[in-house]
Design an enzyme around this catalytic site. Sequence first.
Site, PDB file in Angstrom:
ATOM      1  N   GLY A  10      -9.993  14.561   0.451  1.00  0.00           N
ATOM      2  CA  GLY A  10      -8.795  13.737   0.207  1.00  0.00           C
ATOM      3  C   GLY A  10      -7.786  14.545  -0.601  1.00  0.00           C
ATOM      4  O   GLY A  10      -7.074  14.025  -1.465  1.00  0.00           O
ATOM      5  N   GLY A 100     -15.030   9.120  -7.447  1.00  0.00           N
ATOM      6  CA  GLY A 100     -14.103   8.265  -8.199  1.00  0.00           C
ATOM      7  C   GLY A 100     -13.556   7.135  -7.359  1.00  0.00           C
ATOM      8  O   GLY A 100     -12.885   6.241  -7.878  1.00  0.00           O
ATOM      9  N   ALA A 124     -17.970   7.051 -11.392  1.00  0.00           N
ATOM     10  CA  ALA A 124     -17.355   6.226 -12.443  1.00  0.00           C
ATOM     11  C   ALA A 124     -16.120   5.552 -11.871  1.00  0.00           C
ATOM     12  O   ALA A 124     -15.384   6.152 -11.103  1.00  0.00           O
ATOM     13  CB  ALA A 124     -16.966   7.099 -13.630  1.00  0.00           C
ATOM     14  N   ASN A 126     -13.703   4.958 -13.600  1.00  0.00           N
ATOM     15  CA  ASN A 126     -12.601   5.545 -14.362  1.00  0.00           C
ATOM     16  C   ASN A 126     -13.148   6.754 -15.118  1.00  0.00           C
ATOM     17  O   ASN A 126     -14.128   6.627 -15.845  1.00  0.00           O
ATOM     18  CB  ASN A 126     -12.049   4.496 -15.337  1.00  0.00           C
ATOM     19  CG  ASN A 126     -10.744   4.946 -15.963  1.00  0.00           C
ATOM     20  OD1 ASN A 126     -10.675   6.026 -16.538  1.00  0.00           O
ATOM     21  ND2 ASN A 126      -9.726   4.134 -15.844  1.00  0.00           N
ATOM     22  N   HIS A 157      -1.530  -2.120 -11.972  1.00  0.00           N
ATOM     23  CA  HIS A 157      -1.456  -0.821 -11.295  1.00  0.00           C
ATOM     24  C   HIS A 157      -0.225  -0.762 -10.400  1.00  0.00           C
ATOM     25  O   HIS A 157       0.346  -1.790 -10.038  1.00  0.00           O
ATOM     26  CB  HIS A 157      -2.701  -0.593 -10.420  1.00  0.00           C
ATOM     27  CG  HIS A 157      -3.908  -0.163 -11.189  1.00  0.00           C
ATOM     28  ND1 HIS A 157      -4.750  -1.063 -11.792  1.00  0.00           N
ATOM     29  CD2 HIS A 157      -4.401   1.067 -11.471  1.00  0.00           C
ATOM     30  CE1 HIS A 157      -5.727  -0.402 -12.404  1.00  0.00           C
ATOM     31  NE2 HIS A 157      -5.535   0.895 -12.234  1.00  0.00           N
ATOM     32  N   LYS A 161      -1.727   0.523  -4.743  1.00  0.00           N
ATOM     33  CA  LYS A 161      -3.177   0.298  -4.902  1.00  0.00           C
ATOM     34  C   LYS A 161      -3.668  -0.762  -3.918  1.00  0.00           C
ATOM     35  O   LYS A 161      -3.046  -1.809  -3.770  1.00  0.00           O
ATOM     36  CB  LYS A 161      -3.507  -0.097  -6.346  1.00  0.00           C
ATOM     37  CG  LYS A 161      -4.996  -0.193  -6.583  1.00  0.00           C
ATOM     38  CD  LYS A 161      -5.359  -0.097  -8.051  1.00  0.00           C
ATOM     39  CE  LYS A 161      -6.850  -0.235  -8.250  1.00  0.00           C
ATOM     40  NZ  LYS A 161      -7.616   0.866  -7.644  1.00  0.00           N
TER      41      LYS A 161
HETATM   42  P1  NAD Z   1      -4.391   8.155  -2.110  1.00  0.00           P
HETATM   43  O1  NAD Z   1      -4.241   7.190  -0.976  1.00  0.00           O
HETATM   44  O2  NAD Z   1      -3.156   8.800  -2.671  1.00  0.00           O
HETATM   45  O3  NAD Z   1      -5.396   9.339  -1.698  1.00  0.00           O
HETATM   46  C1  NAD Z   1      -6.571   9.162  -0.950  1.00  0.00           C
HETATM   47  C2  NAD Z   1      -6.660  10.349   0.001  1.00  0.00           C
HETATM   48  O4  NAD Z   1      -7.925  10.318   0.649  1.00  0.00           O
HETATM   49  C3  NAD Z   1      -5.562  10.320   1.085  1.00  0.00           C
HETATM   50  O5  NAD Z   1      -4.880  11.547   1.105  1.00  0.00           O
HETATM   51  C4  NAD Z   1      -6.370  10.070   2.352  1.00  0.00           C
HETATM   52  O6  NAD Z   1      -5.782  10.708   3.494  1.00  0.00           O
HETATM   53  C5  NAD Z   1      -7.713  10.694   1.989  1.00  0.00           C
HETATM   54  N1  NAD Z   1      -8.793  10.234   2.859  1.00  0.00           N
HETATM   55  C6  NAD Z   1      -9.017   8.999   3.335  1.00  0.00           C
HETATM   56  N2  NAD Z   1     -10.102   8.997   4.146  1.00  0.00           N
HETATM   57  C7  NAD Z   1     -10.553  10.271   4.186  1.00  0.00           C
HETATM   58  C8  NAD Z   1     -11.626  10.925   4.858  1.00  0.00           C
HETATM   59  N3  NAD Z   1     -12.421  10.255   5.694  1.00  0.00           N
HETATM   60  N4  NAD Z   1     -11.802  12.257   4.637  1.00  0.00           N
HETATM   61  C9  NAD Z   1     -10.996  12.950   3.824  1.00  0.00           C
HETATM   62  N5  NAD Z   1      -9.945  12.381   3.180  1.00  0.00           N
HETATM   63  C10 NAD Z   1      -9.735  11.064   3.356  1.00  0.00           C
HETATM   64  O7  NAD Z   1      -5.171   7.357  -3.240  1.00  0.00           O
HETATM   65  P2  NAD Z   1      -5.398   7.762  -4.771  1.00  0.00           P
HETATM   66  O8  NAD Z   1      -4.413   7.019  -5.623  1.00  0.00           O
HETATM   67  O9  NAD Z   1      -5.506   9.241  -4.915  1.00  0.00           O
HETATM   68  O10 NAD Z   1      -6.810   7.065  -5.033  1.00  0.00           O
HETATM   69  C11 NAD Z   1      -7.959   7.398  -4.259  1.00  0.00           C
HETATM   70  C12 NAD Z   1      -9.162   6.594  -4.734  1.00  0.00           C
HETATM   71  O11 NAD Z   1      -9.498   6.982  -6.078  1.00  0.00           O
HETATM   72  C13 NAD Z   1      -8.920   5.066  -4.796  1.00  0.00           C
HETATM   73  O12 NAD Z   1     -10.125   4.418  -4.453  1.00  0.00           O
HETATM   74  C14 NAD Z   1      -8.585   4.824  -6.263  1.00  0.00           C
HETATM   75  O13 NAD Z   1      -8.862   3.512  -6.685  1.00  0.00           O
HETATM   76  C15 NAD Z   1      -9.520   5.821  -6.902  1.00  0.00           C
HETATM   77  N6  NAD Z   1      -9.159   6.243  -8.285  1.00  0.00           N
HETATM   78  C16 NAD Z   1     -10.194   6.352  -9.158  1.00  0.00           C
HETATM   79  C17 NAD Z   1      -9.966   6.817 -10.439  1.00  0.00           C
HETATM   80  C18 NAD Z   1     -11.145   7.016 -11.359  1.00  0.00           C
HETATM   81  O14 NAD Z   1     -10.967   7.505 -12.499  1.00  0.00           O
HETATM   82  N7  NAD Z   1     -12.363   6.717 -10.904  1.00  0.00           N
HETATM   83  C19 NAD Z   1      -8.670   7.153 -10.850  1.00  0.00           C
HETATM   84  C20 NAD Z   1      -7.625   7.029  -9.914  1.00  0.00           C
HETATM   85  C21 NAD Z   1      -7.877   6.574  -8.621  1.00  0.00           C
END
Ligand code: NAD
Length: 270
Positions: A10, A100, A124, A126, A157, A161
């Site tokens: 991603g 994440g 996690a 977060n 958020h 989201k």
């Molecule tokens: P985003 O949509 O900007 O990015 C997600 C990326 O994953 C996209 O570029 C998408 O094309 C790619 N993707 C989707 N399916 C895929 C696959 N099969 N193979 C490869 N890539 C793929 O979203 P974001 O804001 O970066 O958030 C992504 C995830 O992380 C969400 O679930 C969000 O809630 C989570 N997040 C978690 C934390 C944490 O600390 N745990 C912090 C921020 C975001």
Amino acid sequence: MAELGIGIVGAAGRMGLALARAVAEAQGCAVAAASERPGHDAIGSDIGALAGLGDIGVAIGDDPGSLFAAAGAVLDFTAPKASAHHAKLAADSGTILVVGTTGLEAEEQAAIEAAAKSVAIVQAPNFSVGVNLAMALTEQIARLLDEDFDIEVVEMHHHHKVDAPSGTALGLGRAAARGRGVDLDGVAERGRDGITGARKRGAIGFASLRGGDVVGEHTVMFAGAGERIEITHKAGGREIFARGAVRAALWARDKPAGLYSMADVLGFNA
Ligand code: NAD
């Protein structure tokens, strides 16, 4: 210790690019491979160039299998189905996985747990130090107060989201439930609307706000008669999650197979 080669799946996402910058900043690791979902516009581009770092000689591919083969650890902030698939690849290749992604269904979570039987996985909702501290404090306060204090978790958020309540809000709710010695699923009140009836004693409520470019704000309220305690965390930028994820990957290097949390990485469970 030898440098850790990190794979980012991603890679062109909001977190993917923040992860590339965090890996570049950190000592002891480098970006070894990057991938995106097939058909994504970023395939073929250099991840360093996209992340504002200049070319680093790592083109974004669309084959997660070869990414797992090329990396010592993989950072996964993508989508629930993708993360379940990546967990299987991590188990097959013996590659450390840091997950994440939020909003996983039970079946997808089960895939992560199954993979963690053969490889170290850190998961996690977060990865920031501050939120994990807020979770530890929430658990402690919930342990000390009785059900005269109503627990509500409020989060806000950005408007992109897709899941609600946020994974972090649910994590804070789980911490509160642990403190109270109850199972969150049995007491959670999510998405109130209309004539809901009076609040159930012992419930843990959730409310989600969406708007603008807010990176992530969470408040846990303990509302009693005539007084209220609030624990609030405000994220100023995605780099706090990205730095935490890189720290988790480096920490997991010498760990046996298992499912670890950010509290394990930070030593809050010691
Ligand atoms: P985003 O949509 O900007 O990015 C997600 C990326 O994953 C996209 O570029 C998408 O094309 C790619 N993707 C989707 N399916 C895929 C696959 N099969 N193979 C490869 N890539 C793929 O979203 P974001 O804001 O970066 O958030 C992504 C995830 O992380 C969400 O679930 C969000 O809630 C989570 N997040 C978690 C934390 C944490 O600390 N745990 C912090 C921020 C975001």
